[in-house]
Design an enzyme around this catalytic site. Structure first.
Site, PDB file in Angstrom:
ATOM      1  N   TYR A   1      10.574   4.897  16.166  1.00  0.00           N
ATOM      2  CA  TYR A   1      11.895   4.472  16.598  1.00  0.00           C
ATOM      3  C   TYR A   1      13.012   4.719  15.500  1.00  0.00           C
ATOM      4  O   TYR A   1      14.158   5.164  15.938  1.00  0.00           O
ATOM      5  CB  TYR A   1      12.201   3.206  17.336  1.00  0.00           C
TER       6      TYR A   1
ATOM      7  N   ARG B   1      -1.994  -0.595  -7.171  1.00  0.00           N
ATOM      8  CA  ARG B   1      -1.498  -1.476  -5.998  1.00  0.00           C
ATOM      9  C   ARG B   1      -0.464  -2.570  -6.213  1.00  0.00           C
ATOM     10  O   ARG B   1       0.680  -2.076  -5.686  1.00  0.00           O
ATOM     11  CB  ARG B   1      -2.645  -2.007  -5.064  1.00  0.00           C
TER      12      ARG B   1
ATOM     13  N   HIS C   1      -1.735   8.423   0.221  1.00  0.00           N
ATOM     14  CA  HIS C   1      -2.015   6.926   0.157  1.00  0.00           C
ATOM     15  C   HIS C   1      -3.040   6.672   1.434  1.00  0.00           C
ATOM     16  O   HIS C   1      -2.607   6.317   2.397  1.00  0.00           O
ATOM     17  CB  HIS C   1      -0.793   6.249   0.305  1.00  0.00           C
TER      18      HIS C   1
END
Length: 850
Positions: A121, A31, A77
């Site tokens: 968006y 990570r 993931h």
């Protein structure tokens, strides 16, 4: 609880310890920390790979970020969507990443801290530079591992054709450790990678001269060199960042400060708010107004009160706001899945080793493909050579399997070849198609040979890595945004030592000194001279050299060792002083002496150092290979491998296309070229630093040996001097061009009994002055224009009057040296009275052609 289950008592401390260690390693490996090879954390790598698989390349249409996030969550993931989208956004923000890996479209936030729009968006695609990190991933260049649900695979590391970790940096907080790697300029990192490829033993010192320091995307300045030097050498250091501000005069006569660049990771809106807060609290009382006029470029305007000095207020802003910030560098990354703090060389070695492995595996893959295709083409060739029989067998067969078995029984064909032949279309049997098959087969054979050579040679593999880096460098080259300036109090020795001409002498007994050339006055040819140096009993000056104090001097010892020093490091002494022992200045072995000294401005790779030995051996090596000699090494580095009984007599610097002239102790000279100017063929090839040389000159006279090596300058003349104080100045063209290794022609007429031999030879121009040094320490500084030109092979004209028992020992050219303001500092004192000399007697040309 079922009957198969058992309950065992356990210490909760042990359970917590084991669980915490497992959790810590998961955070560290999976990570928080980047891999040193591709510079990416797992989530970053998964995002780029998912976008590649979706076809979001830089030359294709944008697609919604929501689709990318969904693809990453679905296959690679299994964490929250916020973590994936935040990572995607940071990879696209050009004020966070020096070389963005994602091309954004839509609202991706701002340097003011504004958040990006929701992923439904915004749109994104890969940048061209990101595709370089993914290049060749489908050619088995990296290992693939199963994804979290074992439904597909993902790469464990990217091929990474560019050194992403250093060019873009990384930040991460793991358990018990953290990394904070700043971005750097790609040009510098590529140059440093190539330095590691060229010389695996390259020093960190040399790499620090290539990598200047961080290159933050927001620009500004890095103030101070100590922090940069610390983290490059040790992997940890603190660098001070400053924004860029200047003053402007307003129309009303007042003054305003304009901030155009801010430090890395500084929120611009918070900076403006902090300045306004300090003004409101009257901590900064010289400011009248603060305005943020920024658009995509930063422009913060600070109006000053009348009479306030802009520089004073700027310094207050540095002290009291984030306009000056610190960046704590920790070069921590995963090396073989282990966290390791590394210096700049170790990080570059991780990347270079990774690229070597990637290209080796790619070469193996391409070789298999090429051999497989060649195998098919060999079957085609057999079929075309026996076309009528093949057609007959196929027509007589009941089905495909029968045809295959008959063909394999009659001809040496494999099953794959036979199937490929049976799949041939009729038009491929035409003559034109046959020629195409032949041409393709020949090209494959050439390719297979080339690929096998790469797999067999580590040097060819390194050259391939270097070639691909050099191809990418101009494509993604960007000028440095961040300026690096010394902090107050930091300076270089060059800043406090004047750049002036000096004369360096080394005596036979090993005494060395540096003397300003102004202490030597100019005299007429044939003058008696002045005392040039004091010597011990039976000692004499053996080497003389002219240089500038800011230059490097490469010292080459008689045993072929090399060590470079700055000229100002040479102990200074008066003209009449004895100097200091060279053993206290250079670390010489027992019986080792200085054989040659050479002045260079820098160690560039487009120039070559040519060494010559007493036995006529010469060796040519790129000058950049000798940069390591600037380190304070015990005994220096090997410059040339010498045969037993041989010794170095001189060195010169060439461009690779020069002409070189060699002169022997008994007056014979050889002139030859490094490269043929018409064909471009290299006649004198360069080799590595620690290698032997080739024959430069053969000797026809007994007990003769090489004394001088010089580079030919056709705008100059060649001056050859004998121990009798006589000299021959003539054109270089008078020495016939021959092949390297010849016996030469006569340069100067010397007695046959060897009672007088060569004192020296050098290239001179009419405007030059030369220094003449005798065995008894007398020195004469003489203009070259006073030395009349005579024929090659003659006895020469008188250069200096010698006392009884004295002889001319050495000659050297006085170089013109300009100070920092361009003022000529060469001494031109001609107050010494002229000395009348009898006319010189020219001997006849007694040259002997080889």
């Amino acid at each position: 609880m079922s009957s198969s289950e058992k309950v065992a008592p356990a210490n909760i401390t042990d359970i917590m310890q084991t669980a915490y260690i497992d959790y810590s390693m998961s955070v560290i490996i999976s990570r928080a920390l980047p891999d040193a090879r591709d510079g990416l954390k797992p989530v970053q790598r998964r995002i780029l790979y998912a976008m590649l698989r979706e076809g979001l390349l830089h030359n294709r249409a944008f697609d919604k970020c929501a689709g990318v996030v969904g693809e990453v969550l679905k296959n690679y993931h299994p964490h929250g969507d916020a973590s994936v989208y935040d990572t995607l956004v940071r990879l696209a923000q050009n004020w966070v990443v020096r070389y963005p890996l994602i091309d954004p479209q839509g609202n991706f936030g701002s340097v003011d801290g504004d958040p990006p729009a929701a992923y439904r968006y915004t749109e994104a695609r890969l940048t061209a530079i990101a595709e370089e990190l993914l290049r060749d991933i489908d050619e088995e260049t990296v290992d693939f591992v199963a994804n979290y649900k074992e439904s597909t695979t993902e790469p464990s590391v990217l091929p990474s054709a560019l050194p992403n970790l250093l060019m873009n940096g990384s930040t991460g907080i793991a358990v018990g450790m953290a990394t904070n790697i700043p971005p750097h300029n790609l040009d510098e990192i590529i140059d440093a990678s190539i330095a590691v490829l060229d010389d695996p033993d390259v020093s960190v010192d040399h790499l620090c001269t290539i990598v200047k320091g961080p290159d933050f995307p927001t620009g500004g300045q890095v103030v101070g060199l100590a922090g940069i030097d610390s983290y490059l050498r040790t992997g940890r250091g603190i660098v001070r960042m400053r924004g860029r501000a200047h003053t402007e005069e307003m129309k009303n006569g007042g003054e305003q400060i304009v901030i155009t660049e801010i430090p890395y990771n500084v929120n611009r809106a918070n900076l403006v708010s902090r300045i306004a807060e300090l003004v409101t609290d009257k901590i900064l009382d010289g400011i009248r107004d603060v305005r943020d006029e920024s658009d995509e470029n930063t422009r913060i305007v600070i109006e000053l009160k009348r009479g306030e000095q802009g520089r004073v207020v700027i310094n207050q802003l540095f002290q009291k706001t984030a306009l000056e910030s610190s960046f704590g560098v920790t070069l921590l990354a995963l090396d073989n899945k282990r966290p390791k703090q590394m210096n700049i060389k170790e990080l570059l070695e991780c990347y270079v080793d990774h690229r070597r492995e990637v290209l080796y595996r790619r070469t193996e893959y391409r070789l298999r493909k090429a051999e497989d295709r060649a195998h098919i083409l060999e079957g085609y060739k057999i079929a075309l050579d026996n076309l009528d029989d093949f057609v007959r067998i196929i027509r007589a067969s009941a089905n495909r399997d029968e045809a295959r078995e008959k063909l394999m029984a009659r001809y040496p064909l494999s099953e794959r070849q036979t199937n490929a032949i049976l799949d041939l279309r009729l038009y491929q049997l035409t003559g034109l198609e046959r020629e195409k098959i032949e041409a393709e087969y020949m090209e494959l054979m050439r390719l297979i040979e080339e690929l096998r050579a790469i797999l067999a040679s580590d040097q060819l593999l390194r050259d391939l890595v270097k070639k691909e880096l050099l191809e990418l460098k101009p494509k993604y080259s960007r000028p440095r945004r961040c300026e690096i300036v010394p902090a107050e109090g930091e300076f270089r020795m060059e800043d406090v030592i004047a750049n002036e001409g000096c004369i360096i002498t080394v005596s036979h007994a090993g005494m060395i000194k540096r003397t300003p050339d102004s202490e030597y006055r100019a005299q007429r040819r044939g003058g008696k001279g002045i005392i040039g140096t004091d010597t011990y009993q039976e000692d004499f000056v053996e080497h003389l050299f002219t240089a500038s104090t800011h230059d490097y001097i490469i010292f080459v010892t008689s045993s072929g060792q090399c060590l470079a020093k700055k000229v100002y490091d040479v102990p200074e002494g008066a003209r009449t002083s004895k100097g200091k022992s060279v053993s206290s200045f250079l670390r010489l072995g027992d019986g080792e002496k200085i054989a040659a000294m050479l002045c260079v401005k820098d160690f560039s790779d487009d120039r070559f150092l040519v060494m010559a030995t007493k036995r006529g051996v010469i060796k040519k090596t790129p000058l950049s290979d000798y940069f390591g000699t600037t380190r304070n090494l015990e005994g220096g580095l090997i410059g040339i491998n010498l045969a037993e009984g041989d010794a170095v007599i001189g060195t010169v610097v060439t461009t690779g296309s020069d002409e070189i002239i060699l002169v022997s102790h008994q007056g014979l000279a050889v002139r030859f070229r490094e490269r043929d100017p018409e064909s471009g063929e290299v006649l004198f090839r360069a080799t590595g630093r620690a290698t032997s040389g080739v024959t430069g000159m053969r000797f026809k006279l007994d007990d003769d040996h090489l004394d001088v090596i010089e580079v030919v300058d056709h705008t100059a003349r060649f001056l050859v001097a004998s121990e009798a104080g006589l000299g021959v100045r003539t054109r270089f063209e008078d020495y016939r061009l021959i092949n390297r290794g010849g016996t030469g022609v006569w340069a100067i007429d010397l007695p046959e009994d060897n009672s007088i031999n060569l004192a020296g030879a050098l290239s001179v121009k009419d405007e030059d002055e030369i220094m003449l040094l005798t065995a008894k320490g007398q020195s004469v500084r003489c203009p070259v224009k006073d030395i009349r030109e005579v024929s090659r092979g003659s006895k020469g004209v008188k250069l200096v009057d010698l006392a009884d028992g004295d002889k001319l020992l050495a000659i050297a050219r006085i170089v013109e040296v300009k100070d920092e303001d361009g003022v000529d500092t060469t001494d031109t004192d001609e107050t010494a009275p002229p000395t009348d000399l009898p006319p010189a007697t020219d001997a006849s040309d007694t040259s002997t052609e080889p």
